[in-house]
Design a protein around this motif. Sequence first.
Motif, mmCIF file in Angstrom:
data_model
loop_
_atom_site.group_PDB
_atom_site.id
_atom_site.type_symbol
_atom_site.label_atom_id
_atom_site.label_comp_id
_atom_site.label_asym_id
_atom_site.label_seq_id
_atom_site.Cartn_x
_atom_site.Cartn_y
_atom_site.Cartn_z
ATOM 1 N N VAL A 121 0.839 -1.208 0.000
ATOM 2 C CA VAL A 121 0.000 0.000 0.000
ATOM 3 C C VAL A 121 0.872 1.255 0.000
ATOM 4 N N ILE A 122 1.911 1.258 0.818
ATOM 5 C CA ILE A 122 2.792 2.429 0.913
ATOM 6 C C ILE A 122 3.514 2.675 -0.410
ATOM 7 N N PHE A 123 3.955 1.606 -1.084
ATOM 8 C CA PHE A 123 4.662 1.768 -2.356
ATOM 9 C C PHE A 123 3.736 2.358 -3.418
ATOM 10 N N VAL A 124 2.533 1.809 -3.540
ATOM 11 C CA VAL A 124 1.605 2.256 -4.581
ATOM 12 C C VAL A 124 1.195 3.707 -4.369
ATOM 13 N N THR A 125 0.888 4.084 -3.128
ATOM 14 C CA THR A 125 0.468 5.462 -2.875
ATOM 15 C C THR A 125 1.648 6.440 -2.916
ATOM 16 N N GLY A 126 2.829 5.955 -2.589
ATOM 17 C CA GLY A 126 3.990 6.838 -2.562
ATOM 18 C C GLY A 126 4.528 7.191 -3.936
ATOM 19 N N ALA A 148 14.407 6.271 -3.707
ATOM 20 C CA ALA A 148 14.297 7.115 -2.515
ATOM 21 C C ALA A 148 12.871 7.555 -2.235
ATOM 22 N N GLY A 149 11.978 7.369 -3.224
ATOM 23 C CA GLY A 149 10.577 7.709 -3.015
ATOM 24 C C GLY A 149 9.827 6.515 -2.451
ATOM 25 N N PRO A 150 8.998 5.838 -3.260
ATOM 26 C CA PRO A 150 8.260 4.682 -2.731
ATOM 27 C C PRO A 150 9.176 3.541 -2.328
ATOM 28 N N GLY A 151 10.391 3.497 -2.897
ATOM 29 C CA GLY A 151 11.305 2.398 -2.604
ATOM 30 C C GLY A 151 11.821 2.375 -1.181
ATOM 31 N N TRP A 152 11.637 3.476 -0.433
ATOM 32 C CA TRP A 152 12.097 3.470 0.958
ATOM 33 C C TRP A 152 11.451 2.338 1.746
ATOM 34 N N VAL A 153 10.214 1.974 1.350
ATOM 35 C CA VAL A 153 9.461 0.997 2.143
ATOM 36 C C VAL A 153 10.047 -0.406 2.013
ATOM 37 N N VAL A 154 10.831 -0.664 0.966
ATOM 38 C CA VAL A 154 11.457 -1.982 0.834
ATOM 39 C C VAL A 154 12.435 -2.193 1.989
ATOM 40 N N LEU A 155 13.287 -1.211 2.216
ATOM 41 C CA LEU A 155 14.217 -1.301 3.341
ATOM 42 C C LEU A 155 13.463 -1.237 4.679
ATOM 43 N N GLY A 156 12.414 -0.420 4.725
ATOM 44 C CA GLY A 156 11.625 -0.327 5.944
ATOM 45 C C GLY A 156 10.980 -1.660 6.305
#
Length: 548
Positions: free
Chosen positions: A84-89, A265-273
Motif C-alpha cells: 500500500v505504501i509503495f503504490v500510494t507513494g 528514494a521515493g516509494p522504494g524506501w518501504v522496501v528497506l523499511g
Amino acid sequence: MSTTESRPTAPAVPATTDQAAKETLEDYTLRFAPRSYRRWSPMVVATTALGGIAYMADFSIGAGIGLAHGTGNALVAIAVAAAVIFVTGFPLSYYGARYNIDLDLITRGSGFGYYGSVLTSVIFASFTFIFFALEGAIMAQGLELGLGLPLWLGYALSTLMVIPLVVYGMKALSKLQVWTTPLWLLLMIAPLVHLIATDPGTVDRFLSYAGTEGEGGVNTASVLLGAGVCLSLIAQIGEQIDYLRFMPPKTEANKRSWWTAVIMAGPGWVVLGALKQAIGVFLAVYILAEAGPAAAPEPIRQFQGAFDAMMPSWMVVPLAVALVVISQIKINVTNAYSGSLAWTNSYTRVTRRYPGRMVFVLVNLAIALTLMEADMFSVLNSVLGFYSNCAIAWVVTVATDILVNKYVLKLSPHAPEFRRGMLYAVNPVGVVSFVAASGLSIAMYFHLLGDALQPYSPVAAALIAFVLTPLMAIVTKGRYYLRRGDDGIAEPLLDADGNPSAVTYDCHVCRRPYERPDLTACVTHDAVVCSLCLSTDKVGDHVLPAPA
C-alpha cells in the motif's frame, strides 16, 4: 515584462517580508525549490533521502507485531502495508521530484485548497514529532545501557544534539547522510548474516513462533491489526519528498538515473523499511528467552544480543550503542527538519506572518521531548495504530487525486498549483474525503462501530479515501481546484522538457530574484510578487482577484 528587473516605484520592504526573503536560505521552506539551488546529482539526493529512514522504530514495530500475533501474521502484515505504501507513494514522489515542491504544496493543489491543506500539515507535523520521540527514546535506552545515563538525561541529549545539524538544511544533511550510511548498513546487516550462517536453528524458531495472541496460523484480523500499525509509516513519504524536491531537472541525458533515484528514494524506501521490520521480529524472537517480552522490542537489546553472538563481549555494548546513536541522528535530523517545514507552512498561511523555520524546529523538539518524558515508547503500537488512520486517509486522498482525478478523469489540473490567489481557500474534494475517511476509520479503531470491525480501520481509511476522492471531483465537476486559470505572467511555467522554467523575475516586494513557478502578477502594480510575499500579505494588496 522583462526578467530580473528592479522597479524604482516598489514600496518599502516591510520588516517581516525582508526577514521572509532572507529565510529562503532555510531550504525554500514555503516555496518552489529553484533550479539554481538544486546542484546535487540524482543519486546524491537519493542517498540523502534514504539516510532519513535509518530509524530504529522499524525494529520495535516489527517486534511488537511479531510478539503479539506471531511471525506468520507479522510478515504478511508487513508485506500488505509495504504494498500500500509503495503504490500510494509513487505518484507523490514523482510530483515532488518533477515539480520541486514538498508534500504540503502538492496537497494544496491536489484536492485540498490553499487553507484546506493546513489540516494535513498538522497531521504531518504530528508524524515527525511522534517518530522523533520514538527514536529519541530508543537512543536514551542505548545510552542508559552503554553509559549508565538516566533515561530523562538521554531524552534531553537525543533532542539537543540534532539542533546544530538541522540548522543548515539540505547542504549539511546531504553530507551527514552520505558519509554515515555505509557504516550504518554494515552494523545493521553483519550480525544478522552471522546469526543465520552460524545458527540455522534461529530461522526455524523465528518461522514457527506463534505469538502471545496467535491462533496457530495466519488470520485476517491479526494481519490487519499488524498492517494498521505498519501503515502509520505511510506519512514517511512526506519526509522523502522533502529531499526529492531538490532533484535536478529530468532530461533525456539523465532520465535513467533520475527515475532510479526517484523510485529508490521515493516509494522504494518501504522496501528497506519492511526488511527492518522483519529483522525486528527475527531479533525479538532470538532474544525473547533471555530478555523477556518487555525488553525484546527494544532495538538496543536486540542488537546487543546479536552482536554478543559474533564478537568479544567488550565490543558488544559499544557497537550496539554506536548503531543506535548513528541511526537516531540520521533520522531525527530529518524529523526535526521536515517537522519545521510543516509547522512553518501552517503557521504562515493562517497568520500571514513568517517567523523563520528555526522557531518551529524548537517547537517540534519541545513536543517530542515532552512525549519522551511521558514514556510514549511503552504504548508504541497503540499510538501508531490510532495515528495510521489519519495518515492513510491523507496520503490515499492525495495519491488518488493525482492518479485518478488528474490522469483518468482529468478534472484536477495536471500541473500542481500552490500559490495564494490561484487556489480556492478550501476544496471539498480532498477535505471531505479526508475527514470522512479518517473520522470513520478512527471510530472503527475505538470500537464505536463494533468489535468485529475494529481490525479493519486501516482498510476502511484507504477504501473510503480512494472511493470518495474521485466521487467528490465528479460531483463538484472539478470547479474548486483553481480560483484562477491565469497567473498574469506570459512566460510559460514549464520549459520545453516539461521541467519548471528557470527564467527569473524580481519580486517587487522583497526585491529578490525568483524563478518563474514561484511568482504571480501583482494586482496593484505592473510587477510580479513571489509566493512567500503573497503568503505574508496581510491585506491582500498583491493577490490576484478571482475572474468575473
